[in-house]
Design a protein around this motif. Structure first.
Motif, PDB file in Angstrom:
ATOM      1  N   ARG A   1      76.765  65.877  -1.549  1.00  0.00           N
ATOM      2  CA  ARG A   1      77.134  65.269  -0.265  1.00  0.00           C
ATOM      3  C   ARG A   1      78.552  64.696  -0.391  1.00  0.00           C
ATOM      4  N   SER A   2      79.429  65.043   0.560  1.00  0.00           N
ATOM      5  CA  SER A   2      80.832  64.630   0.493  1.00  0.00           C
ATOM      6  C   SER A   2      81.219  63.942   1.805  1.00  0.00           C
ATOM      7  N   GLY A   3      82.126  62.978   1.704  1.00  0.00           N
ATOM      8  CA  GLY A   3      82.619  62.258   2.876  1.00  0.00           C
ATOM      9  C   GLY A   3      83.916  61.520   2.547  1.00  0.00           C
ATOM     10  N   THR A   4      84.417  60.744   3.533  1.00  0.00           N
ATOM     11  CA  THR A   4      85.643  59.957   3.338  1.00  0.00           C
ATOM     12  C   THR A   4      85.341  58.477   3.549  1.00  0.00           C
ATOM     13  N   ARG A   5      86.139  57.653   2.948  1.00  0.00           N
ATOM     14  CA  ARG A   5      86.023  56.199   3.086  1.00  0.00           C
ATOM     15  C   ARG A   5      87.408  55.586   2.902  1.00  0.00           C
ATOM     16  N   PRO A   6      87.623  54.376   3.418  1.00  0.00           N
ATOM     17  CA  PRO A   6      88.935  53.733   3.235  1.00  0.00           C
ATOM     18  C   PRO A   6      89.246  53.550   1.755  1.00  0.00           C
ATOM     19  N   ARG A   7      90.462  53.895   1.426  1.00  0.00           N
ATOM     20  CA  ARG A   7      90.872  53.667   0.051  1.00  0.00           C
ATOM     21  C   ARG A   7      90.974  52.162  -0.168  1.00  0.00           C
ATOM     22  N   PRO A   8      90.329  51.639  -1.170  1.00  0.00           N
ATOM     23  CA  PRO A   8      90.321  50.183  -1.370  1.00  0.00           C
ATOM     24  C   PRO A   8      91.731  49.597  -1.454  1.00  0.00           C
ATOM     25  N   GLN A   9      91.964  48.559  -0.632  1.00  0.00           N
ATOM     26  CA  GLN A   9      93.212  47.794  -0.591  1.00  0.00           C
ATOM     27  C   GLN A   9      94.419  48.608  -0.121  1.00  0.00           C
ATOM     28  N   ALA A  10      94.184  49.808   0.417  1.00  0.00           N
ATOM     29  CA  ALA A  10      95.302  50.617   0.884  1.00  0.00           C
ATOM     30  C   ALA A  10      95.635  50.364   2.348  1.00  0.00           C
TER      31      ALA A  10
ATOM     32  N   ARG B   1      84.808  53.626  10.197  1.00  0.00           N
ATOM     33  CA  ARG B   1      85.611  54.042  11.333  1.00  0.00           C
ATOM     34  C   ARG B   1      86.897  54.715  10.851  1.00  0.00           C
ATOM     35  N   ASP B   2      87.613  55.277  11.808  1.00  0.00           N
ATOM     36  CA  ASP B   2      88.865  55.956  11.468  1.00  0.00           C
ATOM     37  C   ASP B   2      89.909  54.937  11.037  1.00  0.00           C
ATOM     38  N   VAL B   3      90.434  55.152   9.830  1.00  0.00           N
ATOM     39  CA  VAL B   3      91.496  54.302   9.297  1.00  0.00           C
ATOM     40  C   VAL B   3      92.608  55.211   8.781  1.00  0.00           C
ATOM     41  N   PRO B   4      93.807  54.700   8.657  1.00  0.00           N
ATOM     42  CA  PRO B   4      94.931  55.571   8.265  1.00  0.00           C
ATOM     43  C   PRO B   4      94.791  56.201   6.884  1.00  0.00           C
ATOM     44  N   VAL B   5      94.436  55.423   5.880  1.00  0.00           N
ATOM     45  CA  VAL B   5      94.407  55.928   4.500  1.00  0.00           C
ATOM     46  C   VAL B   5      92.963  55.943   4.018  1.00  0.00           C
ATOM     47  N   THR B   6      92.493  57.138   3.640  1.00  0.00           N
ATOM     48  CA  THR B   6      91.118  57.289   3.155  1.00  0.00           C
ATOM     49  C   THR B   6      91.113  58.035   1.826  1.00  0.00           C
ATOM     50  N   GLU B   7      89.955  58.073   1.215  1.00  0.00           N
ATOM     51  CA  GLU B   7      89.733  58.859   0.007  1.00  0.00           C
ATOM     52  C   GLU B   7      88.399  59.588   0.133  1.00  0.00           C
ATOM     53  N   THR B   8      88.275  60.715  -0.569  1.00  0.00           N
ATOM     54  CA  THR B   8      87.058  61.535  -0.497  1.00  0.00           C
ATOM     55  C   THR B   8      86.085  61.111  -1.586  1.00  0.00           C
ATOM     56  N   TRP B   9      84.828  60.992  -1.214  1.00  0.00           N
ATOM     57  CA  TRP B   9      83.785  60.675  -2.191  1.00  0.00           C
ATOM     58  C   TRP B   9      82.779  61.837  -2.248  1.00  0.00           C
ATOM     59  N   ILE B  10      82.206  62.075  -3.444  1.00  0.00           N
ATOM     60  CA  ILE B  10      81.256  63.173  -3.671  1.00  0.00           C
ATOM     61  C   ILE B  10      80.010  62.609  -4.334  1.00  0.00           C
ATOM     62  N   TYR B  11      78.873  62.999  -3.783  1.00  0.00           N
ATOM     63  CA  TYR B  11      77.591  62.547  -4.319  1.00  0.00           C
ATOM     64  C   TYR B  11      76.793  63.774  -4.762  1.00  0.00           C
ATOM     65  N   PRO B  12      76.705  64.076  -6.102  1.00  0.00           N
ATOM     66  CA  PRO B  12      75.984  65.280  -6.582  1.00  0.00           C
ATOM     67  C   PRO B  12      74.468  65.117  -6.443  1.00  0.00           C
ATOM     68  N   ILE B  13      73.916  65.760  -5.444  1.00  0.00           N
ATOM     69  CA  ILE B  13      72.473  65.633  -5.206  1.00  0.00           C
ATOM     70  C   ILE B  13      71.664  66.301  -6.328  1.00  0.00           C
ATOM     71  N   TRP B  14      72.123  67.489  -6.789  1.00  0.00           N
ATOM     72  CA  TRP B  14      71.351  68.226  -7.790  1.00  0.00           C
ATOM     73  C   TRP B  14      71.289  67.523  -9.126  1.00  0.00           C
ATOM     74  N   HIS B  15      72.251  66.613  -9.370  1.00  0.00           N
ATOM     75  CA  HIS B  15      72.323  65.943 -10.652  1.00  0.00           C
ATOM     76  C   HIS B  15      71.567  64.625 -10.641  1.00  0.00           C
ATOM     77  N   ARG B  16      70.812  64.422  -9.588  1.00  0.00           N
ATOM     78  CA  ARG B  16      70.060  63.180  -9.505  1.00  0.00           C
ATOM     79  C   ARG B  16      68.706  63.343 -10.214  1.00  0.00           C
ATOM     80  N   PRO B  17      68.222  62.366 -10.938  1.00  0.00           N
ATOM     81  CA  PRO B  17      66.918  62.472 -11.637  1.00  0.00           C
ATOM     82  C   PRO B  17      65.751  62.697 -10.695  1.00  0.00           C
TER      83      PRO B  17
END
Length: 832
Positions: A64-73, A793-809
């Motif tokens: 699962r992949s998405g975007t979030r505000p880059r911390p302190q950016a 919400r929409d913010v100017p500077v974001t970063e992409t995050w990835i959550y590997p579902i298959w690698h979960r116990p």
């Protein structure tokens, strides 16, 4: 967790599909044999198929992949209103808006900690300007303006090249710098999130909505201060409006008014005569009877405390030191009265009023064709007025034809100068020259050659009075100079009636006829026979400088008590644009113009056609005793003084200063100085020094700079941060260092007038700002939810995050659980 599904090994889609399909066929074939119940077989098959699908799903490495505000950016400013309107309260003991906001924006609040993890949170206070602070607890709500628009624009300019996630705004929305016209808040470039209470509270408030000053030439009460009062939640109550001298505290007058419904203003007028001319300051205040009693109790308690303190000063020294920071206000002050008042605020209960009475000395040149009684009474009246100086040219003998005598004993000089001595021969008029005397001159050379012949000499006066003077008294150049004195210089001209006035056949064709507000009489006009009675027209009753009484009925009684007059100059019709202020009625109730006035160029002219006004002064005691309870009132003298002030009050000076101010208290006032030379032409390259004196504080000296667009104009700007009265004195010197003159003006910096114009939260404006910028209104009780939602919400500077579902116990555990359940079910039912 929001986001989208992505595949880490998309190349395994076909192999995993084939393997899963093959195993599914095998499982389904194996469970087709009827050695157990159908339900058991179906449930066991589903468990095994689920395990197969999970394992095949893991071969594709789903994530699962998405975007979030880059911390302190991303920057997130928190903007808090630091103006005095934030101190409003709805009742005794209630928290003010400032206290509530300070509690919400505390550093330890959960919503602030959550936002600080994702954003670069910065704290700002704003009143008249934007200020960055370390802690919002420094908010004291002591600003005199609420420059919300300017502060948002300042944030836009400050972070023009930086990413801004939004602005969290804590304000009542009652800004004092709303730009003119429609405003496009979308130009800010970032969303604004106003934080407001869920609902508006009801409140009580008594306030002064407007103050205006009117100056007239009415001698008894030349100044009128009009105070408009409004109230909310106090319908039908009584209020007291008071006017006092702001410097000395002397009471001018106090009036009682009954308050109406909301937005129903009550106007109170104070008519009085200031003791001094020039710039003075007054304090207009409004209060209720409860406020008066509270203030009196504070004063009594203060006096008691003072007397007890003198006896026990040493015993309470420590205690007084500890409480000095809390109880440091004078009894009855605004701060102390607010503590016991039901009003939302007392900041709008008083206003400083600036009264700028024109100050002299004004110089009037009086020119008479013969000695008469009018000059005596006019001079006597103006001697009681320190602002007006009368300079006179009196012709006491006309010129005679010059003859040549063989008798050497005959002198060529006028016999009126006989006996002056040989040393006065040059000063003695000849037979062919009129005999003129000068009175009231400042220097021996002044008017030594008679009526001025140069602009420099004539323009030194502010007004000219012509009494019983014919056209031939002046040369053509002198009459043209007099016309220029009125039209270009802006002076005043008064023509008095007499045997020579308005009578010459060439009067209508001369510059004097052009200056007159009436046409010359035609030869066929019927003469009005006397005696004559003066009556004021409706327009005359409306002019303060014409009437002498406060009311119309009293003025009409005074007019009826005036004596009849016997001399009236016959004139024609009044000119277009002129005003007929008084008429003279004679036999048969016929009327003729008696007092006429008009504007002429930059100046003004008037004509008084009655030629024996001195009769009124002769009989003033008899007349005034009939129309006025004060029998010794000198109405003729008052009339002459008011007429003289009307003649000169608006005449331009060589140096003039005015103050241009806006409704925005955060903007500076513009001080404009106009300088003129001796011919009243614009004066450039002058040195202009401005001395600004506040009511409380040290004077400040500024230099005014020349205006690039207008000659003789000098400007300077001054920020009056503190409310109160200010006066400015302009000192002007020419380029050669010679003194040109000085002028004085004043103004009031009353930030509370704009700051407390409205007390309710301006939800409409804040909603408009939020919608146009892409933000939204945030309720105070939903602040926690907003803080949790803002990172998504929409913010100017974001970063992409990835959550590997298959690698979960839990994925492998679920697959194993399905297989184990299937195996257990088979063992339980005895399946092979």
């Amino acid at each position: 967790m929001d986001g989208e599904i992505v595949w880490g090994a998309p190349q395994w889609i076909l192999p995993s599909s084939l393997i899963a399909g093959f195993l599914a066929v095998v499982v389904l074939w194996g469970y087709t044999r009827p050695y157990a119940g159908a339900r058991v077989r179906i449930f066991a098959a589903m468990l095994k198929l689920a395990a197969i699908l999970l394992l095949a799903f893991c071969l594709l490495e789903p994530m699962r992949s998405g975007t979030r505000p880059r911390p302190q950016a991303n920057i997130l400013p928190i903007l808090v209103d630091n103006s005095r309107s934030m101190k409003l309260k709805t009742g005794v003991g209630d928290d003010s808006r400032q206290t509530q906001v300070a509690r919400m924006v505390d550093e330890d609040a959960e919503w602030r900690r959550r936002l600080a993890q994702a954003f670069d949170v910065r704290s700002y206070l704003f009143d008249s300007r934007l200020e960055s602070v370390e802690e919002l607890s420094l908010c004291q709500a002591d600003g005199f303006a609420s420059s919300l628009a300017g502060s948002l624009q300042a944030l836009r300019d400050r972070f023009a090249s930086r990413p801004v996630a939004g602005v969290l705004l804590f304000s009542d929305g009652n800004l004092t710098d709303l730009p003119a016209g429609e405003v496009d808040w979308a130009d800010l470039g970032f969303p604004v999130y106003p934080v407001l209470p869920a609902s508006d509270d009801n409140y009580q408030d008594l306030r002064i909505t407007d103050v205006s000053v009117r100056q007239t030439d009415f001698e008894s009460a030349p100044t009128t201060v009009m105070v408009s009062v409004d109230a909310v939640g106090m319908d039908g109550e009584a209020a007291f409006v008071r006017l006092t001298d702001a410097t000395t505290g002397e009471l001018i007058e106090e009036q009682e008014v009954k308050l109406g419904e909301r937005d129903e203003q009550q106007e109170v007028r104070f008519r009085f005569r200031p003791e001094e001319t020039g710039v003075t300051f007054y304090l207009a205040s409004v209060f209720t009877q409860a406020d008066r009693e509270w203030g009196e109790s504070l004063r009594v308690n203060s006096q008691t405390d003072d007397s007890e303190g003198d006896a026990a000063a040493e015993s309470v020294q420590t205690e007084s030191t500890q409480t000095a920071t809390v109880d440091d206000k004078q009894p009855g002050s605004v701060g102390e009265r607010e503590a016991g008042s039901l009003e939302a605020t007392l900041m709008n209960n008083q206003r400083i009023v600036t009264v700028d009475r024109a100050t002299g000395p004004y110089r009037i040149l009086y020119v008479a064709g013969r000695p008469n009684w009018e000059f005596k009474f006019l001079r006597r009246a103006l001697q009681e007025d320190a602002e007006v100086q009368l300079v006179a040219l009196l012709r006491i003998a006309n010129k005679e034809a010059k003859f040549s005598f063989r008798d050497k004993s005959v002198n060529s000089t006028n016999p009126l100068f006989a006996g002056l001595g040989d040393d006065e021969e040059e000063a003695a008029q000849q037979y062919d020259e009129p005999v003129i005397i000068r009175l009231g001159v400042k220097e021996s050379e002044e008017l030594s050659d008679g009526f001025p012949e140069t602009a420099e000499e004539l323009f030194a006066y502010h007004g000219v009075i012509l009494d019983d003077v014919e056209n031939n008294f002046f040369t053509q150049d002198q009459m043209l100079l007099l016309r220029r004195f009125i039209a270009a210089r802006g002076g005043g001209l008064l023509m008095l009636g007499g045997s020579e006035s308005f009578a010459s056949g060439k009067f209508a064709e001369s510059p004097l006829g052009e200056l007159s507000p009436v046409y010359a009489a035609r030869s066929g006009n019927q003469k009005l026979n006397g005696p004559y009675k003066i009556e004021l027209t409706r327009e005359g009753l409306l002019q303060p400088w014409v009437r002498l009484r406060d009311t119309e009925s009293a003025e009409k009684d005074r007019i009826r008590s005036m004596p009849p007059f016997l001399t009236l100059n016959q004139v024609g019709e009044i000119k277009p644009g002129a005003s007929q202020l008084a008429t003279a009625s004679g036999a048969g109730n016929a009327t003729a113009p008696a007092l006429i006035a008009q504007r002429f160029g930059k100046g003004r002219t008037a004509a008084l056609t009655v030629g024996d006004m001195w009769r009124w002064s002769m009989r003033r005691k008899d007349g005034s005793s009939q129309g006025d309870r004060q029998g010794d009132r000198d109405d003729p003298a008052q009339a002459w003084r008011q007429l003289s002030h009307w003649l000169v009050n608006d005449v331009p000076r060589r140096v003039e200063v005015r103050v241009e101010k806006t409704d925005d208290p955060s903007k500076p006032v513009t001080l404009v100085v106009n300088a003129r030379d001796e011919e009243y032409l614009p004066l450039d390259n002058a040195s202009v020094e401005l001395v600004i004196s506040p009511m409380e504080g040290e004077p400040l000296v500024l230099k005014a700079e020349m205006d690039d667009n207008e000659a003789g104009k000098y400007v300077a700007s001054y920020w009056s941060r503190e409310p109160g009265g200010y006066s400015v004195t302009a000192n002007v010197k020419a380029a050669d260092g010679s003194e040109i003159g000085r002028a004085k003006a004043g103004w009031t910096s009353d930030a509370g007038a704009t700051e407390f114009r409205e007390l309710q939260i301006n939800r409409k404006l804040l909603q408009e700002i939020a919608e146009q910028t892409g933000g939204e209104m945030i309720s105070e009780n939903k602040l926690e939810g907003f803080a949790a939602d803002l990172p998504d919400r929409d913010v100017p500077v974001t970063e992409t995050w990835i959550y590997p579902i298959w690698h979960r116990p839990w994925v492998m555990f679920l697959a194993m659980l399905c297989l184990c359940c299937e195996w257990g079910l088979r063992r339980w039912k005895g399946l092979a």
